[in-house]
Every structure is written in structure tokens, then in C-alpha cells.
Design an enzyme around this catalytic site. Sequence first.
Site, PDB file in Angstrom:
ATOM      1  N   THR A  86      34.463  32.474  32.036  1.00 33.14           N
ATOM      2  CA  THR A  86      35.445  31.819  32.912  1.00 33.14           C
ATOM      3  C   THR A  86      35.824  30.484  32.268  1.00 33.14           C
ATOM      4  O   THR A  86      35.496  29.415  32.775  1.00 33.14           O
ATOM      5  CB  THR A  86      34.881  31.581  34.335  1.00 33.14           C
ATOM      6  OG1 THR A  86      33.574  30.972  34.229  1.00 33.14           O
ATOM      7  CG2 THR A  86      34.763  32.857  35.123  1.00 33.14           C
ATOM      8  N   LEU A 153      20.678  29.277  34.226  1.00 32.63           N
ATOM      9  CA  LEU A 153      19.894  29.165  32.990  1.00 32.63           C
ATOM     10  C   LEU A 153      20.531  28.179  32.018  1.00 32.63           C
ATOM     11  O   LEU A 153      21.736  27.950  32.046  1.00 32.63           O
ATOM     12  CB  LEU A 153      19.735  30.542  32.329  1.00 32.63           C
ATOM     13  CG  LEU A 153      20.972  31.303  31.838  1.00 32.63           C
ATOM     14  CD1 LEU A 153      21.499  30.772  30.520  1.00 32.63           C
ATOM     15  CD2 LEU A 153      20.637  32.771  31.692  1.00 32.63           C
ATOM     16  N   GLU A 155      21.090  27.361  27.979  1.00 34.83           N
ATOM     17  CA  GLU A 155      20.967  27.905  26.629  1.00 34.83           C
ATOM     18  C   GLU A 155      19.860  27.142  25.915  1.00 34.83           C
ATOM     19  O   GLU A 155      19.666  25.953  26.137  1.00 34.83           O
ATOM     20  CB  GLU A 155      22.290  27.750  25.871  1.00 34.83           C
ATOM     21  CG  GLU A 155      23.323  28.722  26.378  1.00 34.83           C
ATOM     22  CD  GLU A 155      24.692  28.507  25.755  1.00 34.83           C
ATOM     23  OE1 GLU A 155      24.779  27.955  24.643  1.00 34.83           O
ATOM     24  OE2 GLU A 155      25.681  28.895  26.399  1.00 34.83           O
ATOM     25  N   HIS A 254      18.951  11.158  29.504  1.00 30.30           N
ATOM     26  CA  HIS A 254      18.892  10.835  28.076  1.00 30.30           C
ATOM     27  C   HIS A 254      20.283  10.423  27.625  1.00 30.30           C
ATOM     28  O   HIS A 254      21.205  11.241  27.612  1.00 30.30           O
ATOM     29  CB  HIS A 254      18.406  12.034  27.273  1.00 30.30           C
ATOM     30  CG  HIS A 254      17.050  12.495  27.716  1.00 30.30           C
ATOM     31  ND1 HIS A 254      15.914  11.775  27.449  1.00 30.30           N
ATOM     32  CD2 HIS A 254      16.670  13.556  28.456  1.00 30.30           C
ATOM     33  CE1 HIS A 254      14.883  12.385  28.000  1.00 30.30           C
ATOM     34  NE2 HIS A 254      15.312  13.470  28.628  1.00 30.30           N
ATOM     35  N   GLY A 260      28.684  17.931  26.392  1.00 36.51           N
ATOM     36  CA  GLY A 260      29.607  18.970  25.943  1.00 36.51           C
ATOM     37  C   GLY A 260      29.031  20.301  26.363  1.00 36.51           C
ATOM     38  O   GLY A 260      28.317  20.377  27.368  1.00 36.51           O
ATOM     39  N   CYS A 263      29.427  24.798  29.583  1.00 36.29           N
ATOM     40  CA  CYS A 263      29.529  24.759  31.050  1.00 36.29           C
ATOM     41  C   CYS A 263      30.009  23.425  31.621  1.00 36.29           C
ATOM     42  O   CYS A 263      30.993  23.398  32.356  1.00 36.29           O
ATOM     43  CB  CYS A 263      28.189  25.120  31.678  1.00 36.29           C
ATOM     44  SG  CYS A 263      27.753  26.836  31.379  1.00 36.29           S
TER      45      CYS A 263
HETATM   46  N1  LIG Z   1      26.323  29.923  28.824  1.00 33.38           N
HETATM   47  C1  LIG Z   1      25.606  29.345  29.766  1.00 33.38           C
HETATM   48  O1  LIG Z   1      24.664  28.589  29.503  1.00 33.38           O
HETATM   49  C2  LIG Z   1      25.895  29.630  31.213  1.00 33.38           C
HETATM   50  C3  LIG Z   1      24.959  29.238  32.192  1.00 33.38           C
HETATM   51  C4  LIG Z   1      25.239  29.536  33.526  1.00 33.38           C
HETATM   52  C5  LIG Z   1      26.432  30.164  33.868  1.00 33.38           C
HETATM   53  N2  LIG Z   1      27.330  30.508  32.900  1.00 33.38           N
HETATM   54  C6  LIG Z   1      28.549  31.212  33.293  1.00 33.38           C
HETATM   55  O2  LIG Z   1      28.379  32.595  32.991  1.00 33.38           O
HETATM   56  C7  LIG Z   1      29.643  33.175  32.598  1.00 33.38           C
HETATM   57  C8  LIG Z   1      29.500  33.825  31.229  1.00 33.38           C
HETATM   58  O3  LIG Z   1      29.224  32.817  30.283  1.00 33.38           O
HETATM   59  P1  LIG Z   1      28.733  33.161  28.793  1.00 33.38           P
HETATM   60  O4  LIG Z   1      28.399  31.869  28.163  1.00 33.38           O
HETATM   61  O5  LIG Z   1      27.729  34.246  28.840  1.00 33.38           O
HETATM   62  O6  LIG Z   1      30.119  33.748  28.192  1.00 33.38           O
HETATM   63  P2  LIG Z   1      30.343  34.513  26.809  1.00 33.38           P
HETATM   64  O7  LIG Z   1      31.715  34.178  26.393  1.00 33.38           O
HETATM   65  O8  LIG Z   1      29.182  34.276  25.887  1.00 33.38           O
HETATM   66  O9  LIG Z   1      30.272  36.066  27.206  1.00 33.38           O
HETATM   67  C9  LIG Z   1      31.220  36.723  27.970  1.00 33.38           C
HETATM   68  C10 LIG Z   1      31.301  38.168  27.484  1.00 33.38           C
HETATM   69  O10 LIG Z   1      32.087  38.944  28.409  1.00 33.38           O
HETATM   70  C11 LIG Z   1      32.786  39.921  27.664  1.00 33.38           C
HETATM   71  N3  LIG Z   1      33.861  40.460  28.512  1.00 33.38           N
HETATM   72  C12 LIG Z   1      34.981  39.841  28.965  1.00 33.38           C
HETATM   73  N4  LIG Z   1      35.689  40.670  29.763  1.00 33.38           N
HETATM   74  C13 LIG Z   1      35.001  41.845  29.824  1.00 33.38           C
HETATM   75  C14 LIG Z   1      35.203  43.074  30.505  1.00 33.38           C
HETATM   76  N5  LIG Z   1      36.246  43.285  31.308  1.00 33.38           N
HETATM   77  N6  LIG Z   1      34.292  44.060  30.331  1.00 33.38           N
HETATM   78  C15 LIG Z   1      33.223  43.882  29.539  1.00 33.38           C
HETATM   79  N7  LIG Z   1      32.973  42.714  28.881  1.00 33.38           N
HETATM   80  C16 LIG Z   1      33.840  41.706  29.029  1.00 33.38           C
HETATM   81  C17 LIG Z   1      33.220  39.188  26.410  1.00 33.38           C
HETATM   82  O11 LIG Z   1      33.550  40.069  25.360  1.00 33.38           O
HETATM   83  C18 LIG Z   1      31.971  38.323  26.125  1.00 33.38           C
HETATM   84  O12 LIG Z   1      31.079  39.004  25.239  1.00 33.38           O
HETATM   85  C19 LIG Z   1      30.649  32.028  32.648  1.00 33.38           C
HETATM   86  O13 LIG Z   1      31.286  32.053  33.899  1.00 33.38           O
HETATM   87  C20 LIG Z   1      29.781  30.792  32.529  1.00 33.38           C
HETATM   88  O14 LIG Z   1      30.380  29.667  33.134  1.00 33.38           O
HETATM   89  C21 LIG Z   1      27.082  30.267  31.576  1.00 33.38           C
END
Ligand SMILES: NC(=O)c1ccc[n+]([C@@H]2O[C@H](COP(=O)([O-])OP(=O)(O)OC[C@H]3O[C@@H](n4cnc5c(N)ncnc54)[C@H](O)[C@@H]3O)[C@@H](O)[C@H]2O)c1
Length: 439
Positions: A86, A153, A155, A254, A260, A263
Amino acid sequence: MRVAMIGTGYVGLVSGACFADFGHEVVCVDKDKEKIAALTRGEVPIYEPGLNEVVAINARAGRLKFTTELSGAVAEADAVFIAVGTPSRRGDGHADLSYVYNAAREIAAVLAGFTVVVTKSTVPIGTGDEVERLIREANPSADVVIASNPEFLREGAAIRDFKFPDRIVIGTSDERAKKVLGDIYRPLSLNQAPLMFTARRTAELIKYAANAFLATKITFINEIADLSEKVGADVQEVARGIGLDNRIGSKFLHAGPGFGGSCFPKDTRALVKIALDHDVPLRIVEAVLAVNDNRKRAMARKVAGATGGGLRGKTIAVLGLTFKPDTDDMREAPSIPLVTGLLDLGAKVRAHDPVGIEQARRELPDIEYCDDPYACVRGADAMVVVTEWVQYRTLDLARLKAELAQPVVVDLRNIYRPEEMAAHGFIYESIGRSSEPRK
Ligand SMILES: NC(=O)c1ccc[n+]([C@@H]2O[C@H](COP(=O)([O-])OP(=O)(O)OC[C@H]3O[C@@H](n4cnc5c(N)ncnc54)[C@H](O)[C@@H]3O)[C@@H](O)[C@H]2O)c1
């Protein structure tokens, strides 16, 4: 339980692998053919400590499968999690919900039997209502409940965070959905993880409020750091002094180059927009965003100041590119505006990162990359620590000094001690710690 995870990125892959580790049957779905092909070969496409092992063990046990075909996975599932991206929408900063809505439409077409569709992606308040509308419109007879289950979570510590969460928020008022999600998370309940059931919109807001609060805490201490520099105080001692107060807490105090990552920037921007749409401007969060953006840009000027002025023709060695240690994620990393600013000021930039170089090349194509920190600083006019990878803490200071053309170190993460740096003869600038002797 049978789980389909739509989106196999940082959140979907970790969540899917951990659910399989709990003993559930999980199918991870992604549109990205290369990602699924790699996972099917047993290669994990992201860097996340401990993830390779969890994926390998559960794939071998047959509980964790990967596919580009959503239909079979969804038809079989008790719960379908949407974990697609998103990102910020180009132009206005709202969350781009096109991936979520596309996934919802695809899911709607193939639902079979009672299914809980769960939004794990971070989404604006009311997105669950729209997902429900889309699914019911496309498949009016589907026996489906739409719930929210935001993910918290981090990263770099994702497996531990997923298995030992502070809380699990589940937004639904439907008893059947509560039972399914309660069963999925049951292994964690035995560990006393607090499962919190709320209304769907409340769950959606909890996620944004949590990220905005943490971003505010970071930005607060960053401003206190600037004041510390001017008044001759040490921001780390200030942070400890306030953090030991249980009402404040020591985490996220910190000082650094500005937040950055994948999220905080996008989620604070989206929350500001959501609030404006509801005529409730969130002035504090707006200020946090503005202060943070200025700060990231100011870091290149800080480096220029430490080298004695102009950067034209100078070589700057940057250590650490990813937005934090223990990840390869470069999304909105502070290194990007810093390096761009250094290039704009006429510097040549060389950089090292333990795992992020491949991703960094896409963001920063015009710099030189080194596989070794000492080679990176060789002949440079300054070294800048941008990401606090643990190996940078133990670099040989005498060797660094010998390799550098000028003994200038700008430490944007405060990983070194000013006294030690002075003893080695460095011109040393850090964050929130005045270089003047303290009174
Ligand atoms: N990265 C973080 O630390 C974190 C932590 C908490 C919440 N979030 C939230 O979780 C969500 C995902 O984040 P992320 O970092 O994992 O994103 P990301 O970009 O790493 O992964 C998203 C994946 O979804 C796939 N995708 C998109 N549309 C699709 C569909 N219709 N069918 C199948 N696959 C599809 C993409 O190819 C991609 O691999 C976001 O809303 C983010 O804000 C992320």
C-alpha cells in the site's frame, strides 16, 4: 487451519512462513513470477534474519507452498490474508489501494465455503468496508466475513516480532471470524500474547496511530538532539534520562538522520490525508513529517560543514545504505536524500552496505559501490555512518584513520564515543553531542 497469503513480500512471506511454523497449511501467492520461482527453488528473495530457516523447514514439511495461482489457494482456505503493498499514491500522499482492491476482486471470484478475508496490509480507515462491498458485489452468494488484522512486525526482527508480538489486533465483530482467527493465532495465545478484538475500523486506525506515534517519538528526540548540540548537552544521556521514566519508555529515542523505511513515511503521510478528508487535521503528525523531511535534507549540509565547507571535488565514503540494519530494504532510506544531497553539492560518493547494495543500485545508480568498508574509505575526505550495522561498531579506528585522506567522521547514528574518536585524532561529528568539551 488452511491459510492463503496474498502477497509474498516482507510481511506476507514472514507471516505465511510463521503461520506454517505454527502447524497451519499455508499457500503463499504472488503475482511476481520470479519471486515465486525463487521460493519454489528454496531461495528466499529478501534478507531477513532467520527467515531462510523457517521457510526451508516448513516447505520441506509440506506445510508451506508457493504459487502464482490465486484461485486454488483461496478456494481451499479458511482464511485469506491480503498482504499486498500500500505505497504512497503518486502526487497526493494517500495510500494507493489499487493492489488491495485488485486482490479483493480476484479473491471474490473464487471464494468457496465459509472464508474469512483478512486485511493485513496497512490500509486507511474504511478500506475494510470497501473490500466488503467489492467482494459482495462480485460474488453476492459468498459466505464471507471481512476482518482487519494489521501487522506490527519490524523488518530485521520480523520472525521474533511475529512469534512474540506485544499484541495481535483483530478487527471484526463476527463470531465465526473471531473463532477462525483465534484458532490461527492460538499458538501465540498459549504464550500469553494478548489477542485484542475490536471493530474493524478501530483496528485499521490502531495501525496508523501506532506508526504515527513512533514517528513522533523519533522526531521529538531528533529535535532535542539539535538543541543538545547548541546548548552543549548529550542527547543520549537526555534520552536515557527521560526513557527511564516508565511513562515515556526508552524505545524509539535514538537520535539520527530522520526516519525512513517502508512504513513510517508513507503511513504518516496517509494518516495526515485521511484526517484532512475527515476535517480533523492532525497538526502534530503534519509537523513530524515536515521536520523529518527537512532533517533528511539537512544531513548533506552537516557533512559539508564537517569537511570545512564546500564538497566540490571531495570524495565522501558512506557506510550503510539500507533504512536500518539487518534488512536489505531501501524504501525511503535516509541514505537516499543524503547521497543525492552530497552529489548535488559536487561530491563523489562511494558506499558500502553489508546486504543492501543490489537494491541500492536501483535507487542510487551514480555512485561507486565497495564490498569492504576499508576500501570504501580509502582516500576519502570524510566517512559518514548512515546505517548502524553492527560490524561498523568494531571497525579498527587506527586503520580507518590511515585509509582516509582527511580524518573526518560524521556519525549519524552515534555508534562511536567522542572521547575515543578525539583520542585517535579524528574530526568527529555526531548527532546531539556537541564537539565542545562538556560542562
Ligand atoms: N514491511 C514492513 O515492515 C511492514 C510492517 C507492517 C505492515 N506492513 C504493511 O504490509 C503491507 C505489505 O508490505 P510489504 O513490505 O510486505 O510489501 P512488499 O512490496 O514487500 O510485498 C507486496 C507483495 O504483494 C505482491 N502483490 C501485489 N498485488 C498482488 C496480487 N493481486 N496478488 C498477489 N500478489 C500481489 C507484490 O508482487 C509483492 O511481492 C503494506 O501495506 C505495508 O504497509 C509492512
